[in-house]
Motif scaffolding. Sequence first.
Motif, PDB file in Angstrom:
ATOM      1  N   THR A 101      68.292  41.030  39.658  1.00 22.11           N
ATOM      2  CA  THR A 101      67.735  41.995  40.602  1.00 22.11           C
ATOM      3  C   THR A 101      67.821  41.385  41.994  1.00 22.11           C
ATOM      4  N   ASP A 102      67.465  42.156  43.003  1.00 18.85           N
ATOM      5  CA  ASP A 102      67.421  41.592  44.360  1.00 18.85           C
ATOM      6  C   ASP A 102      65.986  41.248  44.730  1.00 18.85           C
ATOM      7  N   VAL A 103      65.149  41.123  43.726  1.00 15.10           N
ATOM      8  CA  VAL A 103      63.742  40.786  43.935  1.00 15.10           C
ATOM      9  C   VAL A 103      63.592  39.270  43.788  1.00 15.10           C
ATOM     10  N   THR A 104      62.922  38.673  44.740  1.00 16.77           N
ATOM     11  CA  THR A 104      62.790  37.218  44.711  1.00 16.77           C
ATOM     12  C   THR A 104      61.374  36.752  44.476  1.00 16.77           C
ATOM     13  N   CYS A 105      61.314  35.494  44.179  1.00 20.39           N
ATOM     14  CA  CYS A 105      60.053  34.776  44.059  1.00 20.39           C
ATOM     15  C   CYS A 105      59.231  34.973  45.333  1.00 20.39           C
ATOM     16  N   GLN A 106      57.946  34.932  45.171  1.00 23.51           N
ATOM     17  CA  GLN A 106      57.022  35.156  46.281  1.00 23.51           C
ATOM     18  C   GLN A 106      57.208  34.186  47.445  1.00 23.51           C
ATOM     19  N   LEU A 107      57.719  33.016  47.205  1.00 27.82           N
ATOM     20  CA  LEU A 107      57.856  32.037  48.292  1.00 27.82           C
ATOM     21  C   LEU A 107      59.144  32.184  49.095  1.00 27.82           C
ATOM     22  N   MET A 108      59.999  33.030  48.676  1.00 28.29           N
ATOM     23  CA  MET A 108      61.269  33.186  49.380  1.00 28.29           C
ATOM     24  C   MET A 108      61.087  33.882  50.727  1.00 28.29           C
ATOM     25  N   ASP A 109      61.750  33.342  51.729  1.00 30.59           N
ATOM     26  CA  ASP A 109      61.828  34.034  53.011  1.00 30.59           C
ATOM     27  C   ASP A 109      63.094  34.879  52.921  1.00 30.59           C
ATOM     28  N   GLN A 122      55.554  23.900  44.048  1.00 27.35           N
ATOM     29  CA  GLN A 122      54.937  23.953  42.728  1.00 27.35           C
ATOM     30  C   GLN A 122      53.427  24.126  42.787  1.00 27.35           C
ATOM     31  N   GLU A 123      52.876  23.939  43.958  1.00 28.26           N
ATOM     32  CA  GLU A 123      51.454  24.241  44.106  1.00 28.26           C
ATOM     33  C   GLU A 123      51.269  25.749  44.126  1.00 28.26           C
ATOM     34  N   HIS A 124      52.275  26.433  44.566  1.00 30.16           N
ATOM     35  CA  HIS A 124      52.216  27.884  44.668  1.00 30.16           C
ATOM     36  C   HIS A 124      52.861  28.558  43.455  1.00 30.16           C
TER      37      HIS A 124
END
Length: 207
Positions: A101-109, A122-124
């Motif tokens: 998908t084009d959906v990324t992990c929450q930390l991605m800018d 890894q804390e997040h």
Amino acid sequence: MTLNLLNQSDPKLVTDSTAQAKADSDVGSSVGADATVQSNVNLFPENQNQSNEVLRTQFWSRFSLAELNHREWEALCDGCGSCCLIKYMDDENEEEVVEYTDVTCQLMDCATGYCQHYDTRQEHVPDCIQLTMDNLPDMMWLPSHCAYKRLYKGQGLPNWHLLLTQDAVVTQQQMRAANVGVAGRCISEVGMTDEAMEMRIVTWVTP
Ligand code: SF4
Ligand code: SF4
């Protein structure tokens, strides 16, 4: 067939000497109701600037992956960011990505295509996995252009790789031309429902 959603890795590869480059639907059918969200996988190498290791001449073709030093290993990553995309996996064969998908992990800018908090990721995102020689064989869901996967399979680097061009601008232009990289065309998983995610399968990344 039951599918799993695998969200993964961190594309950050860059080191001064490396190019970081950074990684569609029918959802319908394959991804349907059986899909579940899985975790993140971080393929990136840790702390790259910690040693005096050097990049040996054409190391990627002269040595096996297991023989690479830390810096060389890191230099293989083009920073495409594709490994941080959420993908649907086959539960019965987790090495096989069904669809990205084009959906990324929450930390991605999503604008830059880089992890926003790579050093503390890894804390997040505790399940962000680091790519190593040991787990690489189980990560054949990586995109087909990924240097780690390609070298593991006995293929060469993609011709736009920074290690070959030695020119970050050229590499960036050629990656764009090759339709590689998530920067500017991905969306965060934050607030995304499973149903919405299923509608975001893309074809510009393939394992
Ligand atoms: S934490 Fe960072 S490196 Fe890991 S999957 Fe998320 S964006 Fe990628
Ligand atoms: S898919 Fe491969 S080359 Fe691209 S960011 Fe991930 S590890 Fe690096």
